[in-house]
Design a protein around this motif. Sequence first.
Motif, short mmCIF file in Angstrom:
data_model
loop_
_atom_site.label_atom_id
_atom_site.label_comp_id
_atom_site.label_asym_id
_atom_site.label_seq_id
_atom_site.Cartn_x
_atom_site.Cartn_y
_atom_site.Cartn_z
N UNK A 77 0.81 -1.22 0.00
CA UNK A 77 0.00 0.00 0.00
C UNK A 77 0.84 1.27 0.00
N UNK A 78 2.14 1.15 0.28
CA UNK A 78 3.02 2.31 0.23
C UNK A 78 3.51 2.59 -1.19
N UNK A 79 3.40 1.63 -2.08
CA UNK A 79 3.86 1.83 -3.46
C UNK A 79 2.97 2.82 -4.20
N UNK A 80 3.55 3.56 -5.15
CA UNK A 80 2.77 4.59 -5.83
C UNK A 80 1.72 4.04 -6.79
N UNK A 81 0.52 4.64 -6.74
CA UNK A 81 -0.50 4.43 -7.77
C UNK A 81 -0.98 5.81 -8.19
N UNK A 82 -1.45 5.92 -9.40
CA UNK A 82 -1.86 7.21 -9.95
C UNK A 82 -2.93 7.84 -9.05
N UNK A 83 -2.69 9.05 -8.59
CA UNK A 83 -3.60 9.76 -7.68
C UNK A 83 -3.98 8.89 -6.48
N UNK A 84 -3.04 8.07 -6.06
CA UNK A 84 -3.26 7.18 -4.90
C UNK A 84 -4.56 6.38 -5.01
N UNK A 85 -4.83 5.90 -6.22
CA UNK A 85 -6.09 5.19 -6.48
C UNK A 85 -6.23 3.90 -5.68
N UNK A 86 -5.11 3.22 -5.46
CA UNK A 86 -5.15 1.96 -4.72
C UNK A 86 -6.29 1.07 -5.24
N UNK A 87 -6.32 0.79 -6.55
CA UNK A 87 -7.46 0.04 -7.09
C UNK A 87 -7.38 -1.46 -6.85
N UNK A 88 -6.25 -1.97 -6.40
CA UNK A 88 -6.08 -3.42 -6.21
C UNK A 88 -6.98 -3.96 -5.10
N UNK A 89 -7.57 -5.13 -5.37
CA UNK A 89 -8.37 -5.83 -4.37
C UNK A 89 -7.81 -7.24 -4.28
N UNK A 90 -7.56 -7.71 -3.08
CA UNK A 90 -6.77 -8.93 -2.90
C UNK A 90 -7.54 -9.95 -2.06
N UNK A 91 -7.69 -11.15 -2.63
CA UNK A 91 -8.27 -12.25 -1.86
C UNK A 91 -7.19 -13.30 -1.68
N UNK B 283 -2.50 -18.55 -2.14
CA UNK B 283 -2.62 -18.01 -3.49
C UNK B 283 -3.47 -16.75 -3.39
N UNK B 284 -2.93 -15.65 -3.88
CA UNK B 284 -3.69 -14.40 -3.82
C UNK B 284 -4.29 -14.11 -5.19
N UNK B 285 -5.59 -13.80 -5.18
CA UNK B 285 -6.28 -13.32 -6.37
C UNK B 285 -6.09 -11.81 -6.41
N UNK B 286 -5.45 -11.33 -7.48
CA UNK B 286 -5.23 -9.89 -7.63
C UNK B 286 -6.34 -9.36 -8.53
N UNK B 287 -7.19 -8.55 -7.96
CA UNK B 287 -8.30 -7.98 -8.72
C UNK B 287 -8.26 -6.46 -8.64
N UNK B 288 -9.27 -5.85 -9.23
CA UNK B 288 -9.36 -4.39 -9.14
C UNK B 288 -10.81 -3.97 -9.05
N UNK B 289 -11.00 -2.74 -8.62
CA UNK B 289 -12.34 -2.18 -8.44
C UNK B 289 -12.59 -1.18 -9.56
N UNK B 290 -13.58 -1.48 -10.41
CA UNK B 290 -13.91 -0.56 -11.50
C UNK B 290 -14.42 0.79 -10.98
N UNK B 291 -14.85 0.80 -9.73
CA UNK B 291 -15.33 2.05 -9.14
C UNK B 291 -14.40 2.56 -8.04
N UNK B 292 -13.10 2.37 -8.27
CA UNK B 292 -12.11 2.84 -7.28
C UNK B 292 -12.27 4.33 -7.00
N UNK B 293 -12.80 5.07 -8.00
CA UNK B 293 -12.86 6.53 -7.84
C UNK B 293 -13.77 6.97 -6.69
N UNK B 294 -14.67 6.06 -6.27
CA UNK B 294 -15.53 6.41 -5.14
C UNK B 294 -14.73 6.64 -3.86
N UNK B 295 -13.53 6.08 -3.80
CA UNK B 295 -12.69 6.25 -2.61
C UNK B 295 -11.72 7.43 -2.71
N UNK B 296 -11.67 8.08 -3.86
CA UNK B 296 -10.66 9.14 -4.03
C UNK B 296 -10.85 10.34 -3.08
N UNK B 297 -12.08 10.66 -2.70
CA UNK B 297 -12.19 11.80 -1.77
C UNK B 297 -11.37 11.62 -0.49
#
Lengths: 197, 197
Positions: free
Chosen positions: A41-55, A84-98
């Motif tokens: 979570x410390x690694x850079x993502x564009x505008x700190x989007x943090x879109x990764x979701x991990x199971x 085994x980790x499933x690396x996914x993403x959230x298509x609505x990550x922008x809801x968390x940007x605020x």
Amino acid sequence: MTDTLSDDALDLIFREARSYNGWHDKPVTEKQIHQIYELVKMGPTSANQQPGRFIWCTSDDAKKRLSECVSDGNTDKVLTAPAVVIIGYDLDFHENLPWLFPHTDAKSWFEGDEEGRKESAFRNSALQGAYLMIAARALGLDCGPMSGFDQDKTTKEFFADQPRYRADWLCAVGYGDRTTIFDRSPRPEFDLFNKVI
Amino acid sequence: MTDTLSDDALDLIFREARSYNGWHDKPVTEKQIHQIYELVKMGPTSANQQPGRFIWCTSDDAKKRLSECVSDGNTDKVLTAPAVVIIGYDLDFHENLPWLFPHTDAKSWFEGDEEGRKESAFRNSALQGAYLMIAARALGLDCGPMSGFDQDKTTKEFFADQPRYRADWLCAVGYGDRTTIFDRSPRPEFDLFNKVI
């Protein structure tokens, strides 16, 4: 703080690290999984989007369910890995940007732009997956990334409660068994895929 | 070889590293750029695809050309950074698989599947971009990743001789000026974006 990594450290995370197909019988603990994510979570993502979701599949039951979503060549790898980790993403990550990017109204950049969100989520969750592999290695673990699986089936099976999440790729984590790896594949010379101008 | 990275090393590549907007007046040498790539190419990509294509802009002329392809907020960042690398990918990376992945006929997996190639090139070049940032930090440099730019214009301007390459994102590299960074954006708690099952 140190200014550069030692040769030993570079060996650990890049030069001597390998992708594993088989594992020693030693579990990956929930504490280690948390330690990995604390670095990811410390690694850079564009505008700190943090879109990764991990199971993180660590139970026999979870690995069994996942093994039914992968290509034949990956079934045993999933069943026998400690985690085994499933690396996914959230298509609505922008809801968390605020709250993730409070400097400015970054949410508005993505509203109504589903294609742009998908591209950004895909790219930035891949970055996070790379951080995850480097972090696991840095903590003494090994990785076995896999992309041979059914994304849609995995999404339905594991993200049913989150209809905007998508499964993207998988990574086994554990203590790799050196007898299960192939010879190192060739690496390109600098000039083949780089230009300095 | 060491088994784990020290706390200092983890600080350097993850915890204390930041994305920079301004730079000290100290060049990035061609030797350093080679050192970065020597690490990048060791990082795992699916079937050793190595789809990333990197153009390192270090001359004033190259940075001027690139600055005309970026959003207003990134113009000065491109012009003033010691180096800016264009991270692209090759839609026809599979042509290299016979020598990059000699174990099996991986090229045939991608023939005729342009969509699958694009997805794989995009995902795996993003991984390589993450390795690039970690490698640069590990070698004592700092990064400033940017995605606000015109991909098509940059592709035309810099990959004109390679019609199957695509520009994907940019990363400034140099010695970051601490006075130019924002406060660290918030990081999510584990349970928000992870599940252990």
